[in-house]
Motif scaffolding. Structure first.
Motif, short mmCIF file in Angstrom:
data_model
loop_
_atom_site.label_atom_id
_atom_site.label_comp_id
_atom_site.label_asym_id
_atom_site.label_seq_id
_atom_site.Cartn_x
_atom_site.Cartn_y
_atom_site.Cartn_z
N GLY A 162 0.82 -1.27 0.10
CA GLY A 162 -0.07 0.09 0.08
C GLY A 162 0.86 1.27 -0.01
N ALA A 163 1.81 1.25 0.76
CA ALA A 163 2.88 2.66 0.70
C ALA A 163 3.47 2.60 -0.58
N VAL A 164 3.96 1.49 -1.09
CA VAL A 164 4.64 1.61 -2.27
C VAL A 164 3.83 2.17 -3.44
N MET A 165 2.62 1.82 -3.50
CA MET A 165 1.59 2.21 -4.58
C MET A 165 1.32 3.50 -4.46
N MET A 166 1.08 4.01 -3.23
CA MET A 166 0.79 5.40 -2.97
C MET A 166 2.10 6.21 -3.50
N PHE A 167 3.22 5.88 -3.33
CA PHE A 167 4.52 6.66 -3.82
C PHE A 167 4.66 6.56 -5.30
N VAL A 168 4.24 5.10 -5.85
CA VAL A 168 4.34 4.90 -7.28
C VAL A 168 3.36 5.78 -8.10
N GLY A 169 2.01 5.87 -7.40
CA GLY A 169 0.82 6.46 -7.97
C GLY A 169 1.05 8.11 -8.15
N PHE A 170 1.80 8.56 -6.87
CA PHE A 170 2.25 9.89 -7.21
C PHE A 170 3.28 10.17 -8.04
N LEU A 171 4.37 9.15 -8.20
CA LEU A 171 5.16 9.52 -9.27
C LEU A 171 4.69 9.53 -10.64
N GLY A 172 3.72 8.50 -11.05
CA GLY A 172 2.92 8.60 -12.26
C GLY A 172 2.03 9.84 -12.61
N CYS A 173 1.27 10.23 -11.57
CA CYS A 173 0.74 11.55 -11.78
C CYS A 173 1.57 12.93 -12.21
N TYR A 174 2.74 12.87 -11.31
CA TYR A 174 3.42 13.96 -11.78
C TYR A 174 4.48 13.73 -13.11
N GLY A 175 4.50 12.65 -13.35
CA GLY A 175 5.25 12.32 -14.51
C GLY A 175 4.37 12.47 -15.69
N ALA A 176 3.11 12.13 -15.68
CA ALA A 176 2.18 12.44 -16.53
C ALA A 176 1.88 13.91 -16.89
N ILE A 177 1.75 14.80 -15.74
CA ILE A 177 1.68 16.11 -15.98
C ILE A 177 2.91 16.92 -16.38
N GLN A 178 3.96 16.43 -15.96
CA GLN A 178 5.11 17.13 -16.66
C GLN A 178 5.65 16.54 -17.93
N GLU A 179 4.92 15.46 -18.40
CA GLU A 179 5.49 15.07 -19.57
C GLU A 179 6.85 14.81 -19.69
N SER A 180 7.50 13.99 -18.33
CA SER A 180 8.71 13.69 -18.38
C SER A 180 8.78 12.15 -18.77
N GLN A 181 9.61 11.84 -19.73
CA GLN A 181 10.08 10.62 -20.21
C GLN A 181 10.56 9.88 -19.15
N CYS A 182 11.48 10.49 -18.35
CA CYS A 182 12.36 9.71 -17.37
C CYS A 182 11.49 9.41 -16.20
N LEU A 183 10.64 10.15 -15.76
CA LEU A 183 9.61 9.83 -14.66
C LEU A 183 8.72 8.50 -15.17
N LEU A 184 8.10 8.75 -16.51
CA LEU A 184 7.01 7.98 -16.85
C LEU A 184 8.08 6.71 -17.02
N GLY A 185 9.27 6.36 -17.56
CA GLY A 185 9.98 5.22 -17.64
C GLY A 185 10.05 4.61 -16.17
N THR A 186 10.58 5.38 -15.18
CA THR A 186 10.81 4.90 -14.06
C THR A 186 9.48 4.35 -13.58
N PHE A 187 8.49 4.87 -13.63
CA PHE A 187 7.13 4.45 -13.39
C PHE A 187 6.61 3.23 -13.87
N PHE A 188 6.89 3.29 -15.14
CA PHE A 188 6.68 2.02 -15.78
C PHE A 188 7.30 0.72 -15.12
N ALA A 189 8.71 1.06 -15.03
CA ALA A 189 9.36 -0.10 -14.47
C ALA A 189 9.21 -0.54 -12.90
N CYS A 190 8.65 0.63 -12.17
CA CYS A 190 8.13 0.06 -10.86
C CYS A 190 6.81 -0.54 -10.96
N LEU A 191 6.12 -0.46 -11.98
CA LEU A 191 4.63 -1.08 -12.08
C LEU A 191 4.92 -2.71 -12.70
#
Length: 235
Positions: free
Chosen positions: A69-98
């Motif tokens: 649950g704690a990891v999901m909250m962190f990863v969810g925040f990472l994905g939201c921020y990466g999507a809004i910022q349109e950051s390939q680095c954050l989205l790639g990290t997000f995908f790897a975490c998923l």
């Protein structure tokens, strides 16, 4: 300017699914904390008798859920921020975490399915050992110690005995069971223990299935958005 057209739509859909994913992490964390501190399960799993303890398999599963649950909250925040910022680095990290989370969830689901009856069986074995000591033990001090543990079982689960025969015997011949009217049927503790832990396991399974479906959509959207950002002529 950022992405346009369908890719922009996917961007906001990914943000929406990530927000749902973050909420799911909050729910799993809350449910796992509730399972950890639930009065019924806590009172049973904290029991001790002559050095023997109730099985801890259930709590191990709950602690894993708290971490998830704690990891999901962190990863969810990472994905939201990466999507809004349109950051390939954050989205790639997000995908790897998923991918890692999804693999862990599948492995945990397989393990849980294989061992789904283990928790209730271990608790039933613990109850039977204490019951035999409480009813058959001749030493007064040991019989009283076993009787105290049995009373916690019986009052928590509103049950009595190992099966139909012992339920009637224990209810009539001892003071270890909840008081009921003469014609009321005592429910045996084996059935009550199975019901208690099976309900908890099904609750965990439903939550895991919902999260798995959300994760699949998120992995697809994150890769599509990442490719859209890479191929966009304007950044």
């Amino acid at each position: 300017m950022g992405v346009e057209g369908c890719t922009k739509c996917i961007k906001y859909m990914l943000f929406f699914f990530n927000f749902i994913f973050w909420l799911a992490g909050c729910v799993i964390l809350g449910v796992s904390l509730w399972l950890r501190h639930d009065e019924k399960t806590s009172s049973l799993l904290n029991l001790k008798y002559e050095g023997a303890e109730a099985p801890s398999t259930f709590y191990i599963s709950v602690y894993i859920l708290i971490a998830v649950g704690a990891v999901m909250m962190f990863v969810g925040f990472l994905g939201c921020y990466g999507a809004i910022q349109e950051s390939q680095c954050l989205l790639g990290t997000f995908f790897a975490c998923l991918v890692i989370l999804f693999a862990c969830e599948v492995a945990a689901g397989i393990w849980g399915f294989i061992h789904k009856d283990k928790i209730s069986k271990e608790m039933i074995n613990f109850y039977d050992s204490v019951y035999d000591r409480g009813v058959l033990e001749t030493a007064q001090d040991k019989q009283q110690a076993a009787g105290a543990v049995l009373k916690v079982f019986h009052e928590t689960l509103q049950c009595c005995g190992k099966d139909g025969v012992t339920s009637v015997f224990t209810g009539w011949m001892t003071n270890l069971c909840p008081k009921k009217d003469l014609l009321d049927i005592q429910i045996n503790c084996h059935d009550q223990i199975k019901t208690l832990f099976n309900e908890k396991i099904y609750l965990i399974g439903i939550a895991a299935l919902v999260v798995a479906v959300i994760m699949i959509f998120e992995m697809i959207f994150s890769m599509v958005l990442c490719c859209g950002i890479r191929n966009s002529p304007v950044y």
